[in-house]
Design a protein around this motif. Structure first.
Motif, PDB file in Angstrom:
ATOM      1  N   ASP A 199      -4.206   8.392  -5.818  1.00  0.00           N
ATOM      2  CA  ASP A 199      -3.587   9.641  -6.935  1.00  0.00           C
ATOM      3  C   ASP A 199      -3.086  10.773  -6.642  1.00  0.00           C
ATOM      4  N   SER A 200      -3.004  10.860  -5.054  1.00  0.00           N
ATOM      5  CA  SER A 200      -2.620  12.275  -4.657  1.00  0.00           C
ATOM      6  C   SER A 200      -1.644  11.868  -3.538  1.00  0.00           C
ATOM      7  N   ASP A 201      -1.043  10.900  -3.579  1.00  0.00           N
ATOM      8  CA  ASP A 201      -0.008  10.481  -2.543  1.00  0.00           C
ATOM      9  C   ASP A 201       1.328  11.348  -2.697  1.00  0.00           C
ATOM     10  N   GLY A 247      -7.810  10.585  -4.217  1.00  0.00           N
ATOM     11  CA  GLY A 247      -7.916  11.303  -2.929  1.00  0.00           C
ATOM     12  C   GLY A 247      -7.352  10.493  -1.660  1.00  0.00           C
ATOM     13  N   LEU A 248      -7.004   9.140  -1.585  1.00  0.00           N
ATOM     14  CA  LEU A 248      -6.878   8.413  -0.318  1.00  0.00           C
ATOM     15  C   LEU A 248      -5.879   9.188   0.345  1.00  0.00           C
ATOM     16  N   ALA A 249      -6.057   9.394   1.577  1.00  0.00           N
ATOM     17  CA  ALA A 249      -5.157   9.893   2.357  1.00  0.00           C
ATOM     18  C   ALA A 249      -4.015   8.966   2.663  1.00  0.00           C
ATOM     19  N   HIS A 250      -2.687   9.533   3.075  1.00  0.00           N
ATOM     20  CA  HIS A 250      -1.734   8.550   3.378  1.00  0.00           C
ATOM     21  C   HIS A 250      -1.433   8.603   4.969  1.00  0.00           C
ATOM     22  N   GLY A 251      -1.581   6.908   5.251  1.00  0.00           N
ATOM     23  CA  GLY A 251      -1.665   6.576   6.728  1.00  0.00           C
ATOM     24  C   GLY A 251      -1.788   5.305   7.028  1.00  0.00           C
ATOM     25  N   TRP A 302      -5.069   0.556   6.048  1.00  0.00           N
ATOM     26  CA  TRP A 302      -5.694  -0.511   6.339  1.00  0.00           C
ATOM     27  C   TRP A 302      -7.204  -0.812   6.520  1.00  0.00           C
ATOM     28  N   ASP A 303      -7.921   0.364   6.351  1.00  0.00           N
ATOM     29  CA  ASP A 303      -9.385   0.453   6.638  1.00  0.00           C
ATOM     30  C   ASP A 303      -9.885  -0.227   5.846  1.00  0.00           C
ATOM     31  N   PRO A 304     -10.813  -1.353   5.950  1.00  0.00           N
ATOM     32  CA  PRO A 304     -11.710  -2.319   4.971  1.00  0.00           C
ATOM     33  C   PRO A 304     -12.606  -1.380   4.087  1.00  0.00           C
ATOM     34  N   ARG A 305     -12.913  -0.297   4.696  1.00  0.00           N
ATOM     35  CA  ARG A 305     -14.069   0.495   4.130  1.00  0.00           C
ATOM     36  C   ARG A 305     -13.584   1.347   3.065  1.00  0.00           C
ATOM     37  N   VAL A 319       0.825  -1.300   0.081  1.00  0.00           N
ATOM     38  CA  VAL A 319      -0.079   0.035   0.025  1.00  0.00           C
ATOM     39  C   VAL A 319       0.817   1.351  -0.232  1.00  0.00           C
ATOM     40  N   TYR A 320       0.634   2.234  -1.083  1.00  0.00           N
ATOM     41  CA  TYR A 320       1.592   3.181  -1.061  1.00  0.00           C
ATOM     42  C   TYR A 320       2.847   3.125  -1.646  1.00  0.00           C
ATOM     43  N   GLY A 321       3.720   2.210  -0.986  1.00  0.00           N
ATOM     44  CA  GLY A 321       4.937   1.921  -1.124  1.00  0.00           C
ATOM     45  C   GLY A 321       5.206   1.213  -2.251  1.00  0.00           C
TER      46      GLY A 321
END
Length: 416
Positions: A252-254, A280-284, A289-292, A209-211
């Motif tokens: 797409d905005s990380d 727009g998914l926030a980094h963290g 890990w949020d299933p939603r 995720v991200y990385g």
């Protein structure tokens, strides 16, 4: 009783050693200590237990000539049969998170989350803060800032080794099905999990995720990664040889991991990989890990490790140039498709509305609907003449996203 049963399983595991390293040769793996395949000694730390999630230290490879221990949380759900399992790799500033372990336990998986920087949580309840301990190894030095040191002194060498040992420990437990173990990691954990997926074929799936890899091509935070010593650790150098089914997840905005690097990582592994880009998914850690927010991670694990549900849509014909035309395969109906685009080359900068922001990012992204022809399993769209960069998202009946590769157009690219 549960605590006794859990620690008794650990003692039994310590009496045996898993089979030798997989046969496939890889330069980095051959440089790792053979101890990574030996079931480690464990040291319970019950004052840090949280419910049924147990705290412990496990012994890993030595550091500076001394024995090193890694703090970890392990949780195993109740089951009459061995269960699948996950190795959970935290990101920068993180530690072993018992909440993450429980999240997977509640979904029927055993899980281990370990601290890779020589710490344990300062606040047991929240998992916040970090405390050092007497048997710790090295901490991370920026972005491969210790890459010129001898290999055995480098943080990445120890982090990779500690992940190998975590897998070995988890697989040794009688409650765990050793043939059904996956790995996921967030941010720096995404770097590590994608790297490990290329050199440890024991895994049955990986969800970074991200990385990602190709960090030295980043337009954002990792653009300072240069030079042969630092590039030795780039995940792409290692996962390019791997065959572990992989789901790449990013925003797409990380600002930490630019989308071109994620897309190229996907392209390199395309034969056994899927891509899911979240607008727009926030980094963290909690977002990652949020299933939603990222249900694709759990669906991918359920399919590859449990044989349940369906894989994400596979795009069998990617868009090319200005021709937004793709074909897909899917066991779940595709309900919609969206093109996300920029009227410029992919550029990372501080947002105009927040010039003091810590990290740069692209955008804002614009969007337009694409036509889904379900009978043909294809998607079409007309790009505006101003478009310079785009990707396409497919959303299925579960609400899950599957993405095309990122397409970057040169100035004056011809139309259809």
């Amino acid at each position: 009783m549960l605590r006794f049963r859990f620690y008794f399983s650990l003692m039994l595991a310590a009496l045996s050693t898993l089979e030798a390293a997989p046969n496939r040769s890889d330069g980095l793996r051959e440089l790792l200590d053979a101890k990574i395949y030996q079931v480690p000694a464990t040291y319970p730390h019950p004052t840090y237990d949280v419910g049924k999630v147990k705290a412990l230290f496990y012994e890993s490879i030595p550091y500076q000539g001394k024995a090193k221990r890694v703090f970890a949380y392990i949780g195993i759900p109740e089951s009459e049969e061995p269960v699948p399992a996950m190795v959970l790799v935290h990101g920068g500033g993180g530690t072993a998170f018992h909440q993450w372990v429980k999240l997977w336990n509640d979904r029927g998986y055993a899980a281990i989350a370990m601290d890779l920087e020589g710490h344990l949580p300062q606040n047991v309840e929240t998992g916040g803060g970090r405390l050092t301990h007497a048997h710790s190894g090295p901490s991370r030095v920026g972005r491969f800032g210790d890459a010129e040191l001898p290999l055995e002194a480098q943080w990445m060498y120890h982090a990779v080794s500690d992940i190998f040992v975590a897998h070995t420990l988890l697989a040794s437990l009688p409650e765990v099905d050793a043939d059904r173990i996956g790995i996921t990691g967030i941010s720096w954990g995404g770097i590590l999990s994608s790297l490990v997926s290329g050199i440890d074929s024991r895994y049955k799936c990986a969800m970074p995720v991200y990385g990602c890899g190709y960090l030295y091509e980043s337009h954002g935070h990792f653009k300072s990664v240069q030079g042969a010593a630092q590039k030795f650790w780039d995940p792409a150098r290692h996962f390019a040889r791997g065959r572990v089914p992989t789901l790449w997840v990013n925003s797409d905005s990380d600002g930490h991991f630019s989308l071109n690097s994620t897309s190229r990582s996907f392209e390199t592994t395309r034969e056994h990989a899927w891509l899911s880009i979240h607008p727009g998914l926030a980094h963290g850690h909690r977002a990652g890990w949020d299933p939603r927010r990222v249900p694709e991670i759990y669906a991918f694990a359920d399919y590859t490790l449990k044989g349940e549900g369906a894989l994400p849509q596979r795009i069998v014909q990617q868009p090319a140039g200005r021709s937004v035309q793709l074909s897909y395969e899917s066991d779940v109906p595709v309900e919609s498709a969206t093109v996300y685009y920029l009227n410029e080359a992919l550029t990372y900068r501080k947002p105009a509305e927040d010039p003091q922001a810590r990290h740069s990012r692209p955008g804002p992204w614009l969007s337009l609907p694409a036509e889904v022809k379900r009978s043909e399993r294809s998607v079409y769209a007309e790009l505006p003449d101003s478009c310079m960069t785009y990707y396409v998202n497919l959303k299925d009946a579960r609400g899950q996203l599957s993405s095309s590769a990122l397409i970057e157009l040169s100035a004056g690219s011809p139309g259809r």
